[in-house]
Enzyme design. Structure first.
Site, PDB file in Angstrom:
ATOM      1  N   GLU A  19      43.333  34.773  47.463  1.00  0.00           N
ATOM      2  CA  GLU A  19      43.366  33.344  46.707  1.00  0.00           C
ATOM      3  C   GLU A  19      44.856  32.804  46.389  1.00  0.00           C
ATOM      4  O   GLU A  19      45.184  32.133  45.614  1.00  0.00           O
ATOM      5  CB  GLU A  19      42.856  33.616  45.239  1.00  0.00           C
ATOM      6  CG  GLU A  19      41.557  34.051  45.225  1.00  0.00           C
ATOM      7  CD  GLU A  19      40.975  33.738  43.763  1.00  0.00           C
ATOM      8  OE1 GLU A  19      41.652  33.827  42.661  1.00  0.00           O
ATOM      9  OE2 GLU A  19      39.533  33.521  43.760  1.00  0.00           O
ATOM     10  N   GLU A  27      33.565  35.555  46.548  1.00  0.00           N
ATOM     11  CA  GLU A  27      33.566  36.148  45.138  1.00  0.00           C
ATOM     12  C   GLU A  27      32.765  35.369  44.275  1.00  0.00           C
ATOM     13  O   GLU A  27      32.989  34.007  44.071  1.00  0.00           O
ATOM     14  CB  GLU A  27      35.137  36.089  44.514  1.00  0.00           C
ATOM     15  CG  GLU A  27      35.982  37.188  45.002  1.00  0.00           C
ATOM     16  CD  GLU A  27      37.176  37.062  44.237  1.00  0.00           C
ATOM     17  OE1 GLU A  27      37.290  36.659  43.095  1.00  0.00           O
ATOM     18  OE2 GLU A  27      38.331  37.495  44.632  1.00  0.00           O
TER      19      GLU A  27
HETATM   20  C1  GAL Z   1      39.521  35.934  41.121  1.00  0.00           C
HETATM   21  C2  GAL Z   1      40.501  37.031  41.994  1.00  0.00           C
HETATM   22  C3  GAL Z   1      39.813  38.321  41.863  1.00  0.00           C
HETATM   23  C4  GAL Z   1      39.663  38.587  40.212  1.00  0.00           C
HETATM   24  C5  GAL Z   1      38.756  37.541  39.672  1.00  0.00           C
HETATM   25  C6  GAL Z   1      38.359  37.574  38.106  1.00  0.00           C
HETATM   26  O1  GAL Z   1      40.636  34.815  41.013  1.00  0.00           O
HETATM   27  O2  GAL Z   1      40.524  36.806  43.482  1.00  0.00           O
HETATM   28  O3  GAL Z   1      40.651  39.260  42.134  1.00  0.00           O
HETATM   29  O4  GAL Z   1      40.765  38.653  39.724  1.00  0.00           O
HETATM   30  O5  GAL Z   1      39.366  36.303  39.829  1.00  0.00           O
HETATM   31  O6  GAL Z   1      37.738  38.588  38.126  1.00  0.00           O
END
Ligand code: GAL
Length: 843
Positions: free
Chosen positions: A181, A250
């Site tokens: 990210e 994600e």
């Molecule tokens: C995203 C990140 C993950 C985790 C998530 C929140 O931004 O890539 O590693 O931190 O947020 O749980």
């Protein structure tokens, strides 16, 4: 024969010769292409250090049964290289073993090497020593950083290659990630950031993994790196080149928990909606973050104030139990999407508007064979739509899946999966065994307030905490003396105000060794101010401030240089209205507290005479260590420690840290909803529970950390609590239930395009955890049963099907009962009927 053909031939020859199942992984604009075939893949995040190796196979098996094809994990640099050049890959940090465990289950791996992870992991996964390399700047075009990053990337790649774990070697790894990210923070790094992205991409590619690399949330990811989407929804995402597939790395199954916050949850109807929308609109790879969250043992939690539980409301809960109906509903969804796979990989979707906020996407294999997704993305209005000459009911905020463009085998808003009563593993269920640790079981040690001469050092001014402790401990003592020169009558004290400013995360303040204040921040802003009225004696007074970290920050631009600790101490004289700025005075420091130096958490000190035992157990005292022994309850399942009666601190079982606890910190009393409406866009604050309650009272003890006979429990209590009320829980049963109508679709996995759809009936399916069995049927009715799980009642139309259900289910790990009159009889012909069952699974 060209060079390329030769390489291919050699590769094939090597593979055949060595007997490996080598795979080639490439991609095109539709999908990842494995061995020449486009694939539609469901993936889930499982971070190996958040559970024990002994339970990995079980968690991965449940993931596979839940319909996952791929397991994703970050790699956690700080734990793999605690000291520069000294690597650690043992126990739950055994990355090779984890990847092999996934392989043995027949699943694939997406390895996010980073090495920046974020992940609510301490310092985002960066080793703290990195920060102390003079001249280093993280995540930008800084040679010192780049050298270290490249070295670690190469280390992990060669570790994987040496164990033959990349797909081209016959291993399960089909995808790798560099950075994480970075696109979200790139603006803050200026031109250095842009150059860094290019460098990271080139460096990754140069490592010759033979699998594609991704960069998530990175619009400018250079070719051939695939830029992927992260978020609650990704249906509107398009990659930065028409040659790259639409991938989602994600998809948050819930959200993480922070001390002092309410517990976030994400309704499965919305999660399923987001997934179905993604595949509907051209996506072919989707990853649940998290599929199993687990536990932040030791001091691995990131920060500030990330809780020890990383449950995440994931389909598999913190303890490794299946969370229903989330797991089951998503399994059904995955099966429905699988039924469409051949269509999805054959074409791009054809868009068809069906009305306001209503649309269809159709995938054709041939001009007359298709699969379709029908969506209603209105957040409140249900709709009837006509598609292909048939009419369909589409609840608001839902997607229906039609693998033959005709029959609906799944709707995201219609949950037919089994539910578990009492959502969370260990709370409020009758099937929990409780062992309380009585007062007599405890010994204690009251630790010194302030520094001891052996470990202290003196510096002018207030020091930043992380630079001082190097994260060797959560604690830093700031000690100084306040000299009251004016004469004060005997027995009298001088009153003053103490104003303390801290960058975070919490602090205890003692004047003349007596506790006068406690300050703390929160996850969103860990800084705080403390103002306390204090009393001083004539002459010297001691001021001791214990500043405490609760996880190093893991996210944001330049997060690595965000500081912590006390930055300002001002003494205001009430009478003279004068101020004395102690900030620039001389301070004495100590990294860590006395008990840490003694090693009170260690098994070797369990029988030490330092521990005091007696009838009067001190309670509600700050800075006190407690110790007890306990016999582990029988069984193989995980254990949970109920620390609701405690304040804030850390806990150890048999010398292993089970993490930080902080039940004294209550969440705000407002903002929660008991029945969160899944319809409409979700965000992390939309659905919260446990307002006004501690974020976490139950703390996970892995079964492998206890043994038969006596086990040692040690707590370091910072604020004050009552250990006599601590109890140990184990799970011995689970009440499950389901309610399915004749009109619900038959299970997606039984769908066969050539069978007449309506001749297949819907089913009630009940499943227990592995090794458990159905021991009792508490309710069974076919007809028009009323109520919900846990409160079922027979309706006007009722066939008592108890014995049919008992016969099919009792003693079984799971059972399936067709919702059909053929099987269950017909108590009221002509009426639409349903089957409701409530059962008990026992260990
Ligand atoms: C995203 C990140 C993950 C985790 C998530 C929140 O931004 O890539 O590693 O931190 O947020 O749980």
């Amino acid at each position: 024969m060209g060079n390329k053909d030769l390489v291919l031939l050699v590769l094939i020859a090597v593979c055949v010769f060595e007997g490996c199942y080598c795979k080639t992984v490439t991609y095109d604009h539709r999908a990842l292409v494995i061995d020449g075939k486009r694939r539609v893949l469901q993936s889930g995040s499982i971070h190996y250090p958040r559970s024990m190796p002994e339970v990995w196979p079980e968690i991965i098996r449940k993931s596979k049964e839940g319909g996952l094809d791929v397991i994703e994990t970050y790699v956690f640099w700080n734990n793999h290289e605690p000291v520069r050049g000294e690597y650690y890959f043992e126990g739950r940090f055994d990355l090779v073993r984890f990847v092999k465990t996934v392989q043995e289950a027949g699943l694939l791996v997406h390895l996010r090497i980073g090495p920046y992870a974020c992940a609510e992991w301490n310092y985002g996964g960066f080793p703290v020593w990195l920060h102390f390399i003079p001249g280093i700047q993280f995540r930008t075009t800084n040679d010192l950083f780049k050298n270290e990053m490249k070295r670690f990337l190469a280390k992990i790649v060669s570790l994987m290659k040496d164990a033959d774990l990349f797909a081209s070697q016959g291993g399960p790894i089909i995808l790798a990630q560099v950075e994480n990210e970075y696109g979200n923070v790139e603006w803050a790094y200026g031109v250095g950031g842009e150059l860094y992205v290019k460098w990271a991409a080139e460096t990754a590619v140069s490592l010759n993994t033979s699998v594609p690399w991704v960069m998530c949330q990175q619009e400018d990811a250079p070719d051939p790196i695939i830029n992927t989407c992260n978020g609650f929804y990704c249906d509107r995402f398009t990659p930065n080149s028409p040659s790259k597939p639409k991938m989602w790395t994600e998809n948050y199954s819930g959200w993480f928990l922070a001390f002092g916050n309410a517990i976030p949850y994400r309704p499965v109807e919305d999660l399923a909606f987001s997934v179905a929308r993604f595949f509907e609109t051209g996506g072919t790879f989707q990853n649940y973050y998290m599929y199993f969250g687990g536990t932040n043992f030791e001091r691995t939690a990131g920060g500030p104030l990330v809780a020890t539980s990383y449950d995440y409301d994931a389909p598999i809960d913190e303890y490794g139990f299946i969370r229903q109906p989330k797991w089951g509903h998503l399994r059904d969804l995955h099966k429905a999407i699988k039924q469409c796979e051949e269509f999805l990989i054959s074409s791009d979707p054809t868009y068809l508007q069906l009305g306001k906020n209503l649309e269809a996407h159709i995938y054709y294999r041939t001009s007359n064979k298709c699969a379709a997704f029908l969506a209603n993305f209105d957040s409140s209005l249900d709709a009837n739509v006509t598609f292909n000459g048939n009419s369909y009911f589409l609840p608001a905020w839902s997607v229906s899946i039609l693998p033959d463009c005709k029959n609906v085998i799944f709707n995201t808003a219609k949950v037919v999966s089994q539910r578990n009563l009492h959502g969370v593993s260990f709370s409020g269920t009758t099937s929990v065994n409780e062992f309380s640790l009585a007062s007599s079981a405890w010994s204690w040690y009251k630790e010194e307030v302030g520094v001891s001469s052996n470990h202290s050092f003196i510096k002018p001014g207030l020091l930043e905490q992380i630079n001082t402790t190097k994260d060797n401990s959560d604690y830093l003592w700031y000690t100084t003396s306040i000299n009251v020169k004016e004469s004060i009558a005997p027995g009298q004290e001088k009153e003053a105000f103490l104003h303390i400013g801290s960058l975070g995360h919490a602090a205890l303040v003692f004047v003349n060794k007596r506790l006068v204040g406690f300050g703390f921040g929160n996850h969103e802003d860990a800084s705080f101010n403390l103002s306390e009225k204090i009393s001083l004696n004539q002459g010297d007074n001691t001021l001791d401030i214990l500043s405490m970290m609760v996880g190093l920050q893991n996210y944001g631009p330049w997060f690595d240089i965000a500081g912590a600790g006390i930055y300002s101490v001002i003494l205001a004289d009430l009478k003279k209205s004068s101020k004395d700025d102690l900030s620039s005075g001389v301070w004495t420091y100590q990294v860590g507290v006395e008990g840490e130096y003694i090693g009170l958490d260690k098994i070797s000190l369990a029988n030490s005479s330092l521990w005091i035992q007696g009838n009067r157990l001190p309670i509600n005292r700050s800075l006190i260590w407690y110790k007890a022994t306990f016999l582990a309850p029988e069984g193989k399942g995980p254990l949970s420690l109920d620390l609701a009666s405690m304040g804030k601190g850390q806990a150890w079982v048999n010398g292993q840290s089970i993490g930080r606890y902080w039940p004294a910190y209550l969440a705000p009393s407002t903002g929660c909803t008991t029945n969160c409406d899944y319809r409409g866009a979700y965000d992390a604050s939309k659905c919260l529970r446990n307002c006004g309650q501690p974020a976490q009272t139950l703390y996970h003890i892995p079964r492998t950390w206890v043994h038969s006979g006596e086990n040692l429990l040690v707590l370091h209590e910072e604020l004050g609590g009552d250990p006599s009320k601590i109890s140990l829980l184990t799970r011995t049963g689970q009440e499950v239930c389901a309610h399915v109508s004749e009109a619900d679709p038959p299970p997606a996995d039984s769908w066969q395009p050539n069978l007449e759809f309506m001749s297949q009936s819907s089913q009630v399916r009940l499943t227990c955890e592995q090794g458990w069995h159905i021991s009792m049927i508490n309710f069974a009715s076919f007809g028009t049963p009323r109520g919900h799980c846990g409160t079922f009642n027979p309706g006007n139309c009722h066939a008592n099907v108890l014995s049919v259900v008992q016969q099919a289910c009792i003693g079984q790990e799971g059972c399936a009962i067709p919702v059909s009159t053929a099987r269950l009889g017909d108590p009221c012909p002509g009426v639409l009927k349903s089957l409701a069952i409530e059962a008990l699974c026992s260990y």
